[in-house]
Motif scaffolding. Structure first.
Motif, PDB file in Angstrom:
ATOM      1  N   SER A 133      29.130  40.417  29.825  1.00 46.21           N
ATOM      2  CA  SER A 133      29.480  39.276  28.984  1.00 46.21           C
ATOM      3  C   SER A 133      29.651  38.008  29.816  1.00 46.21           C
ATOM      4  N   LEU A 134      29.402  36.891  29.176  1.00 38.97           N
ATOM      5  CA  LEU A 134      29.485  35.587  29.832  1.00 38.97           C
ATOM      6  C   LEU A 134      30.896  35.312  30.343  1.00 38.97           C
ATOM      7  N   SER A 135      31.906  35.667  29.551  1.00 41.62           N
ATOM      8  CA  SER A 135      33.283  35.422  29.974  1.00 41.62           C
ATOM      9  C   SER A 135      33.645  36.243  31.209  1.00 41.62           C
ATOM     10  N   THR A 136      33.104  37.448  31.319  1.00 37.03           N
ATOM     11  CA  THR A 136      33.354  38.275  32.498  1.00 37.03           C
ATOM     12  C   THR A 136      32.716  37.653  33.731  1.00 37.03           C
ATOM     13  N   ILE A 137      31.507  37.135  33.586  1.00 35.69           N
ATOM     14  CA  ILE A 137      30.823  36.467  34.695  1.00 35.69           C
ATOM     15  C   ILE A 137      31.647  35.271  35.162  1.00 35.69           C
ATOM     16  N   LYS A 138      32.103  34.455  34.214  1.00 34.74           N
ATOM     17  CA  LYS A 138      32.915  33.286  34.564  1.00 34.74           C
ATOM     18  C   LYS A 138      34.187  33.699  35.272  1.00 34.74           C
ATOM     19  N   SER A 139      34.814  34.757  34.800  1.00 33.99           N
ATOM     20  CA  SER A 139      36.064  35.233  35.396  1.00 33.99           C
ATOM     21  C   SER A 139      35.842  35.721  36.826  1.00 33.99           C
ATOM     22  N   ILE A 140      34.776  36.465  37.052  1.00 31.34           N
ATOM     23  CA  ILE A 140      34.480  36.978  38.400  1.00 31.34           C
ATOM     24  C   ILE A 140      34.252  35.826  39.360  1.00 31.34           C
ATOM     25  N   ILE A 141      33.463  34.835  38.944  1.00 30.12           N
ATOM     26  CA  ILE A 141      33.147  33.708  39.830  1.00 30.12           C
ATOM     27  C   ILE A 141      34.384  32.849  40.071  1.00 30.12           C
ATOM     28  N   ARG A 142      35.190  32.628  39.021  1.00 28.28           N
ATOM     29  CA  ARG A 142      36.419  31.839  39.186  1.00 28.28           C
ATOM     30  C   ARG A 142      37.374  32.515  40.176  1.00 28.28           C
ATOM     31  N   LYS A 143      37.554  33.829  40.055  1.00 32.18           N
ATOM     32  CA  LYS A 143      38.444  34.556  40.972  1.00 32.18           C
ATOM     33  C   LYS A 143      37.875  34.561  42.383  1.00 32.18           C
ATOM     34  N   TRP A 144      36.548  34.662  42.495  1.00 31.00           N
ATOM     35  CA  TRP A 144      35.918  34.659  43.808  1.00 31.00           C
ATOM     36  C   TRP A 144      36.132  33.308  44.509  1.00 31.00           C
ATOM     37  N   LYS A 145      35.993  32.209  43.756  1.00 31.85           N
ATOM     38  CA  LYS A 145      36.199  30.877  44.324  1.00 31.85           C
ATOM     39  C   LYS A 145      37.655  30.682  44.739  1.00 31.85           C
ATOM     40  N   GLU A 146      38.581  31.212  43.957  1.00 33.34           N
ATOM     41  CA  GLU A 146      39.996  30.994  44.205  1.00 33.34           C
ATOM     42  C   GLU A 146      40.552  31.896  45.317  1.00 33.34           C
ATOM     43  N   TYR A 147      40.178  33.183  45.298  1.00 33.13           N
ATOM     44  CA  TYR A 147      40.782  34.142  46.215  1.00 33.13           C
ATOM     45  C   TYR A 147      39.865  34.621  47.335  1.00 33.13           C
ATOM     46  N   GLY A 148      38.568  34.370  47.237  1.00 29.51           N
ATOM     47  CA  GLY A 148      37.665  34.795  48.300  1.00 29.51           C
ATOM     48  C   GLY A 148      36.968  36.107  47.980  1.00 29.51           C
ATOM     49  N   PRO A 149      37.490  37.236  48.439  1.00 26.12           N
ATOM     50  CA  PRO A 149      36.770  38.504  48.240  1.00 26.12           C
ATOM     51  C   PRO A 149      36.708  38.900  46.768  1.00 26.12           C
ATOM     52  N   THR A 150      35.807  39.815  46.461  1.00 20.41           N
ATOM     53  CA  THR A 150      35.626  40.229  45.069  1.00 20.41           C
ATOM     54  C   THR A 150      36.367  41.521  44.754  1.00 20.41           C
ATOM     55  N   ALA A 151      37.290  41.923  45.597  1.00 19.39           N
ATOM     56  CA  ALA A 151      38.046  43.158  45.363  1.00 19.39           C
ATOM     57  C   ALA A 151      38.938  42.997  44.138  1.00 19.39           C
ATOM     58  N   ASN A 152      39.323  44.123  43.547  1.00 19.62           N
ATOM     59  CA  ASN A 152      40.240  44.084  42.408  1.00 19.62           C
ATOM     60  C   ASN A 152      41.568  43.499  42.850  1.00 19.62           C
ATOM     61  N   LEU A 153      42.092  42.582  42.063  1.00 22.34           N
ATOM     62  CA  LEU A 153      43.377  41.983  42.368  1.00 22.34           C
ATOM     63  C   LEU A 153      44.487  42.873  41.838  1.00 22.34           C
ATOM     64  N   PRO A 154      45.643  42.873  42.505  1.00 18.13           N
ATOM     65  CA  PRO A 154      46.748  43.692  41.998  1.00 18.13           C
ATOM     66  C   PRO A 154      47.209  43.183  40.635  1.00 18.13           C
TER      67      PRO A 154
END
Length: 76
Positions: free
Chosen positions: A40-61
């Motif tokens: 889904s588009l919202s999932t893509i946006k969420s993944i990229i937003r978290k990647w930009k903010e936190y760096g790695p793509t690992a699951n956040l706690p």
């Protein structure tokens, strides 16, 4: 009267999230990534937003209270 149910979904694997970031860095837009990976588009946006903010793509706690019972105690 409509009944709305919210379904929980499984987390995406690190490989899938890495693929999303890889396609984003290659210049693809959100919609093209969404269609290519069937996510889904919202999932893509969420993944990229978290990647930009936190760096790695690992699951956040996740937040929330820890369980009172340990998994071993619950099994008994």
């Amino acid at each position: 009267m409509y009944v709305v149910t919210i379904m929980k979904t499984k987390e995406l694997t690190k490989q899938v999230r890495d693929k999303v970031v890889e396609k984003y860095e290659a210049g693809l837009g959100y919609k093209k990534i969404s269609r290519a990976l069937n996510i889904s588009l919202s999932t893509i946006k969420s993944i990229i937003r978290k990647w930009k903010e936190y760096g790695p793509t690992a699951n956040l706690p996740r937040g929330g209270r820890l369980p009172k019972l340990k998994s071993r105690t619950r099994r008994k």
